[in-house]
Design an enzyme around this catalytic site. Structure first.
Site, mmCIF file in Angstrom:
data_model
loop_
_atom_site.group_PDB
_atom_site.id
_atom_site.type_symbol
_atom_site.label_atom_id
_atom_site.label_comp_id
_atom_site.label_asym_id
_atom_site.label_seq_id
_atom_site.Cartn_x
_atom_site.Cartn_y
_atom_site.Cartn_z
ATOM 1 N N ASP A 283 6.422 1.078 -3.760
ATOM 2 C CA ASP A 283 5.001 1.354 -3.564
ATOM 3 C C ASP A 283 4.823 2.270 -2.342
ATOM 4 O OD1 ASP A 283 2.305 1.035 -4.124
ATOM 5 O OD2 ASP A 283 2.104 -0.822 -2.954
ATOM 6 N N HIS A 284 3.938 3.255 -2.442
ATOM 7 C CA HIS A 284 3.629 4.164 -1.324
ATOM 8 C C HIS A 284 4.851 4.696 -0.589
ATOM 9 C CE1 HIS A 284 -0.702 4.018 -1.476
ATOM 10 N NE2 HIS A 284 -0.598 2.734 -1.758
ATOM 11 N N HIS B 76 -7.239 -0.426 0.403
ATOM 12 C CA HIS B 76 -6.192 -1.413 0.664
ATOM 13 C C HIS B 76 -6.706 -2.494 1.606
ATOM 14 C CE1 HIS B 76 -3.578 2.200 -0.324
ATOM 15 N NE2 HIS B 76 -3.310 1.321 -1.270
ATOM 16 N N HIS C 86 -5.332 1.569 -7.001
ATOM 17 C CA HIS C 86 -4.802 0.721 -5.918
ATOM 18 C C HIS C 86 -5.944 -0.084 -5.300
ATOM 19 C CE1 HIS C 86 -0.742 2.722 -4.992
ATOM 20 N NE2 HIS C 86 -1.151 3.203 -6.153
ATOM 21 N N GLY C 87 -5.564 -1.059 -4.473
ATOM 22 C CA GLY C 87 -6.558 -1.788 -3.684
ATOM 23 C C GLY C 87 -7.467 -2.665 -4.525
ATOM 24 N N ASN D 13 -3.188 -2.362 -8.926
ATOM 25 C CA ASN D 13 -2.292 -2.992 -7.959
ATOM 26 C C ASN D 13 -2.937 -4.168 -7.224
ATOM 27 O OD1 ASN D 13 -0.632 -0.921 -8.654
ATOM 28 N ND2 ASN D 13 -0.601 0.054 -6.635
ATOM 29 N N THR E 1 -2.593 -7.489 -1.304
ATOM 30 C CA THR E 1 -3.160 -8.316 -0.219
ATOM 31 C C THR E 1 -3.397 -9.761 -0.664
ATOM 32 O OG1 THR E 1 -4.238 -6.350 0.651
ATOM 33 C CG2 THR E 1 -5.078 -8.465 1.427
HETATM 34 ZN ZN LIG Z 1 -1.739 1.333 -2.589
#
Ligand SMILES: [Zn+2]
Length: 285
Positions: free
Chosen positions: A82-83, A180, A208-209, A230, A233
């Site tokens: 990821d990233h 995020h 994402h997030g 995704n 967290t």
């Molecule tokens: Zn991300």
């Protein structure tokens, strides 16, 4: 089911209008929780590892364990870095058995992002590793990724096709207002922008997030047809919170396996919930 890259998984998700979850793991407990959730829900799944997790757990061990666990399931299991922002880490992951990687060149201007992404994509495709790129700049904070609100750049729908074609990536993460980390304030999702992006191409789109979004917002996002969403967290939070809860409720117990099993089930419950919302449950049949 053998260990796979994300190509067919994400194209099929787009065609059949469901989302495959990208779930970030931090150790063996959370990894097993995600794979067990996929098995129980008969869902395709993507295991995500941050650069930090890779460096912590090692380049060889992670893909070896994931391949072994994937081989024991009936569901397709992919793994993605990821990233990826550190080119050395990305290349080592490509060489060490990751089935997919993300190259995040979103901090760079358009042309530079294309140049870096294309270079990594060529190296990855030579080893049958699929690639996720990022266009626009997603906000919020997660490990080494930190983008203040004034630096957020929403994805320009007009540039999506050009970016995908010139870089040859397999999927594209877009910035449409998600961020995020948890949402501590009100957030605003640009559904129109996502709609325009989806209309531009039949290419797999990634959001994402997604931790902590209201369920009606999640469902509205899903209705546009992204292929991957995704969750990171929320997994970290349920992991730590359930560790704390177990220790508080069992102060005199020194049997680690019982605690691990409890935490694993809590993480698994969360992942299964998302697989149901995403519509991927039952799609690995
Ligand atoms: Zn991300």
């Amino acid at each position: 089911m053998p260990y796979v890259n994300t190509r067919e998984m994400l194209i099929k998700a787009r065609q059949q209008k469901y989302v495959v979850g990208g779930f970030n793991i931090v150790n063996h407990t959370s990894l097993v929780a995600v794979i067990e959730a996929a098995k129980e829900n008969k869902s395709p799944v993507i295991i995500q590892t941050s650069q930090k997790t890779v460096e912590e757990l090692g380049y060889k061990v992670l893909p070896a364990v994931i391949k072994e666990l994937a081989g024991e399931t009936e569901v397709p299991v992919a793994m993605i870095l990821d990233h990826g922002t550190d080119l050395k880490i990305i290349k080592k992951c490509i060489d060490s058995g990751w089935s997919s990687i993300m190259i995040d060149g979103s901090a760079f201007p358009f042309e530079k992002n294309i140049e870096i992404t294309k270079r990594i994509t060529d190296a990855a495709h030579a080893k049958n590793v699929t690639v996720e790129g990022e266009l626009g700049h997603i906000g919020g904070k997660e490990e080494h990724i930190s983008v203040d609100s004034d630096k957020v750049l929403l994805t320009d729908p007009e540039k999506v096709l050009e970016f995908a074609e010139r870089t040859q990536i397999d999927s594209l993460a877009v910035a449409i207002g998600t961020k995020h980390g948890f949402y501590d304030t009100r957030y605003e999702l640009d559904f129109n922008r996502l709609g325009k992006i989806m209309d531009m191409t039949d290419f797999p789109i990634v959001i994402h997030g997604c931790s902590g979004l209201a369920e009606n917002d999640l469902k509205r996002l899903i209705s546009f047809g992204p292929s991957k969403m995704n969750i990171s967290t929320e997994i970290k939070h349920i992991y730590i919170d359930s560790c704390k809860k177990y220790i508080e409720e069992h102060p005199d117990e020194y049997e680690p396996v019982k605690k691990i099993s409890y935490v694993q089930h809590q993480v698994m419950g969360l992942v299964k919930k998302y697989m149901d919302i995403f519509g991927s449950s039952g799609k690995a049949l």
